[in-house]
Design an enzyme around this catalytic site. Structure first.
Site, PDB file in Angstrom:
ATOM      1  N   HIS A  47     -93.022 -99.164  27.855  1.00 29.17           N
ATOM      2  CA  HIS A  47     -93.829 -98.039  28.073  1.00 29.17           C
ATOM      3  C   HIS A  47     -95.099 -98.500  29.058  1.00 29.17           C
ATOM      4  O   HIS A  47     -96.146 -98.019  29.038  1.00 29.17           O
ATOM      5  CB  HIS A  47     -94.452 -97.620  26.710  1.00 29.17           C
ATOM      6  CG  HIS A  47     -93.526 -96.649  25.917  1.00 29.17           C
ATOM      7  ND1 HIS A  47     -93.362 -95.300  26.357  1.00 29.17           N
ATOM      8  CD2 HIS A  47     -92.421 -97.144  25.211  1.00 29.17           C
ATOM      9  CE1 HIS A  47     -92.351 -94.826  25.462  1.00 29.17           C
ATOM     10  NE2 HIS A  47     -91.724 -96.059  24.734  1.00 29.17           N
ATOM     11  N   SER A  87     -66.057 -84.771  32.094  1.00 32.88           N
ATOM     12  CA  SER A  87     -66.398 -86.157  31.593  1.00 32.88           C
ATOM     13  C   SER A  87     -65.322 -86.503  30.524  1.00 32.88           C
ATOM     14  O   SER A  87     -64.877 -85.583  29.865  1.00 32.88           O
ATOM     15  CB  SER A  87     -67.659 -85.967  30.771  1.00 32.88           C
ATOM     16  OG  SER A  87     -67.838 -87.022  29.868  1.00 32.88           O
ATOM     17  N   GLY A 119     -81.141 -95.905  24.115  1.00 35.56           N
ATOM     18  CA  GLY A 119     -82.026 -96.854  24.523  1.00 35.56           C
ATOM     19  C   GLY A 119     -81.512 -97.750  25.723  1.00 35.56           C
ATOM     20  O   GLY A 119     -82.245 -98.799  25.892  1.00 35.56           O
ATOM     21  N   LEU A 120     -80.258 -97.559  26.220  1.00 41.35           N
ATOM     22  CA  LEU A 120     -79.619 -98.505  27.220  1.00 41.35           C
ATOM     23  C   LEU A 120     -79.566 -97.631  28.544  1.00 41.35           C
ATOM     24  O   LEU A 120     -78.871 -98.209  29.398  1.00 41.35           O
ATOM     25  CB  LEU A 120     -78.296 -98.978  26.635  1.00 41.35           C
ATOM     26  CG  LEU A 120     -78.296 -99.607  25.199  1.00 41.35           C
ATOM     27  CD1 LEU A 120     -76.793 -99.910  24.754  1.00 41.35           C
ATOM     28  CD2 LEU A 120     -79.079-100.745  25.446  1.00 41.35           C
ATOM     29  N   SER A 127     -78.454 -94.669  29.674  1.00 40.64           N
ATOM     30  CA  SER A 127     -77.205 -94.209  30.036  1.00 40.64           C
ATOM     31  C   SER A 127     -77.479 -92.961  30.951  1.00 40.64           C
ATOM     32  O   SER A 127     -76.748 -92.724  31.829  1.00 40.64           O
ATOM     33  CB  SER A 127     -76.514 -93.672  28.714  1.00 40.64           C
ATOM     34  OG  SER A 127     -77.019 -92.625  28.127  1.00 40.64           O
ATOM     35  N   ASP A 132     -85.662 -97.447  34.558  1.00 39.27           N
ATOM     36  CA  ASP A 132     -84.204 -97.762  34.380  1.00 39.27           C
ATOM     37  C   ASP A 132     -83.556 -97.386  35.702  1.00 39.27           C
ATOM     38  O   ASP A 132     -82.326 -98.039  35.874  1.00 39.27           O
ATOM     39  CB  ASP A 132     -84.013 -96.376  33.624  1.00 39.27           C
ATOM     40  CG  ASP A 132     -84.551 -96.588  32.160  1.00 39.27           C
ATOM     41  OD1 ASP A 132     -85.179 -97.659  31.955  1.00 39.27           O
ATOM     42  OD2 ASP A 132     -84.635 -95.557  31.271  1.00 39.27           O
TER      43      ASP A 132
HETATM   44  C1  GLA Z   1     -87.390 -94.866  28.807  1.00 40.45           C
HETATM   45  C2  GLA Z   1     -87.753 -94.399  30.260  1.00 40.45           C
HETATM   46  C3  GLA Z   1     -88.325 -95.410  31.225  1.00 40.45           C
HETATM   47  C4  GLA Z   1     -89.533 -96.385  30.301  1.00 40.45           C
HETATM   48  C5  GLA Z   1     -88.958 -96.563  29.076  1.00 40.45           C
HETATM   49  C6  GLA Z   1     -90.029 -97.263  27.938  1.00 40.45           C
HETATM   50  O1  GLA Z   1     -86.404 -95.597  29.124  1.00 40.45           O
HETATM   51  O2  GLA Z   1     -86.743 -93.951  30.965  1.00 40.45           O
HETATM   52  O3  GLA Z   1     -88.894 -95.072  32.296  1.00 40.45           O
HETATM   53  O4  GLA Z   1     -90.526 -95.537  30.188  1.00 40.45           O
HETATM   54  O5  GLA Z   1     -88.345 -95.477  28.162  1.00 40.45           O
HETATM   55  O6  GLA Z   1     -90.424 -98.461  28.556  1.00 40.45           O
END
Ligand code: GLA
Length: 371
Positions: free
Chosen positions: A23, A56, A113-114, A116, A161
């Site tokens: 964040h 997909s 949280g990876l 995708s 990301d």
């Molecule tokens: C998600 C968002 C990123 C970043 C993270 C937190 O993955 O896509 O831009 O803000 O949360 O670090």
């Protein structure tokens, strides 16, 4: 000279784990992600019309057909919004696309949280650019992919990301200054250090399009405005946050404290990695988790339990990774302790009545590439 347009193209784009710096990206701070071996693969073939068809392997039998001339932000539901958003962003940037059929395959869990979504965007962008004969710098692809997510899908994510998926190198983490968008590769030779990064998938899934992520962004912007700075990046000392003292600003003061201390932890971690002192970064990971749990409040019970169990079983440090509210925890572990740490997390989850966690051994992998 424009590139000759390809009739077909395949790109693979990886997911990431963020070692530290959570964040901080949309606050113009520092992040330190690495790409992982799991990825999204997109194969595109050129069509004679202006239709975008997407399929997909994760949803066999379904084909989503869209007209490039009718793409409207917010109007495409589900995962097809990501490739459609990329097509839209490329056209908005002046790249005229041919119609395309895209076939997607992925071994990256979504909502874990990876990253995708970013992987899907980057792989689709690589293919579509090839079909249009556009040779785009990697940073430009990352920016267009983010634009797709912000303005077409409607998720107000930062740039981490997409940069991680496009720019990471095997064996390295990527230090990204989100204000200048300057990058540096940071050595991350886990094997040489006798260490492993164990990624624990807690099984809980998030949805960043849900309001909490956007709410955190707004709180950070409000804190910056009250402090009279353009972004929280400009605050380098927590003493400056005393101006937010008092019950009215108690919550945003904690949000700001997370961002300011987290960006500093990234720099400390980079110094340790560069000095070949990776094991000493463990406590920074744990401090990051505590800050995300208590100050930023984006953790979830399974993540807190995974962190606690991993540390009591000997992990050097552990933290949630990604946007929060679900997904994965990463733990820095001596190689001989991987099994005891995994067993301890499994046992703790069973005792708490949580679902079975899954484990991924994360090795810093290469960024997106054409196959
Ligand atoms: C998600 C968002 C990123 C970043 C993270 C937190 O993955 O896509 O831009 O803000 O949360 O670090």
């Amino acid at each position: 000279m424009p590139e000759p347009a390809a009739a077909g193209s395949t790109w693979r784009a990886p997911g990431r784990v963020n070692l530290i710096g959570e964040h901080t990206d949309y606050n113009n701070g520092f992040v330190l992600p690495m790409a992982i071996g799991r990825s999204v693969r997109v194969t595109g073939t050129r069509r004679a019309d202006r239709r975008l068809e997407v399929r997909s392997c994760q949803e066999p039998g379904r084909c989503i057909a869209l007209e490039l001339d009718d793409l409207t932000p917010g109007a495409v539901p589900g995962w097809a919004a990501y490739p459609a958003g990329v097509a839209w962003a490329l056209e908005q940037a002046g790249h005229r696309l041919p119609g395309a059929s895209l076939a997607i395959d992925s071994d990256l869990p979504s909502g874990a949280g990876l990253a995708s979504s970013a992987a899907l965007e980057c792989a689709a962008a690589g293919c579509l650019a090839d079909l249009a004969g556009a040779e785009l710098p990697r940073r430009e692809v990352a920016r267009l992919a983010r634009r797709a997510e912000n303005d077409f899908v409607g998720v107000p994510c930062g740039i981490m990301d997409q940069y991680a998926s496009m720019l990471c190198q095997a064996g390295k983490a990527l230090l990204l200054d989100c204000r200048s968008e300057e990058t540096a590769d940071v050595p991350l030779d886990l094997h040489a250090a006798g260490l492993r990064l164990v990624v624990i998938d807690t099984g809980v899934r998030h949805d960043l399009a849900g309001g909490e992520y956007a709410a955190r962004r707004e709180e950070c912007e409000r804190a910056a405005a009250l402090l009279g700075v353009a972004s929280l990046r400009e605050v380098t000392d927590t003493a400056a946050l005393e101006r937010l003292a008092g019950p009215d600003h108690e919550v945003i003061a904690r949000r700001a404290r997370h961002v300011v201390t987290e960006s500093a932890r990234v720099i400390e971690a980079v110094e340790l990695l560069r000095a070949d002192r990776l094991a000493e970064a463990g406590p920074l990971l744990t401090a990051s988790h505590q800050s995300l749990r208590d100050d930023f409040e984006v953790s979830w019970p399974e993540a807190d339990l995974a962190v606690a169990a991993a540390i009591s079983a000997g992990a050097l440090g552990a933290r949630m990774t990604g946007g929060g509210f679900g997904g994965c925890v990463l733990a820095l572990v001596h190689e001989g302790l991987c099994t005891p740490v995994a067993d301890a997390v499994r046992r703790a989850f069973a005792q708490a009545g949580f679902g079975e966690p899954a484990f991924i051994d994360a090795v810093p992998a290469q960024g997106a590439h054409r196959l």
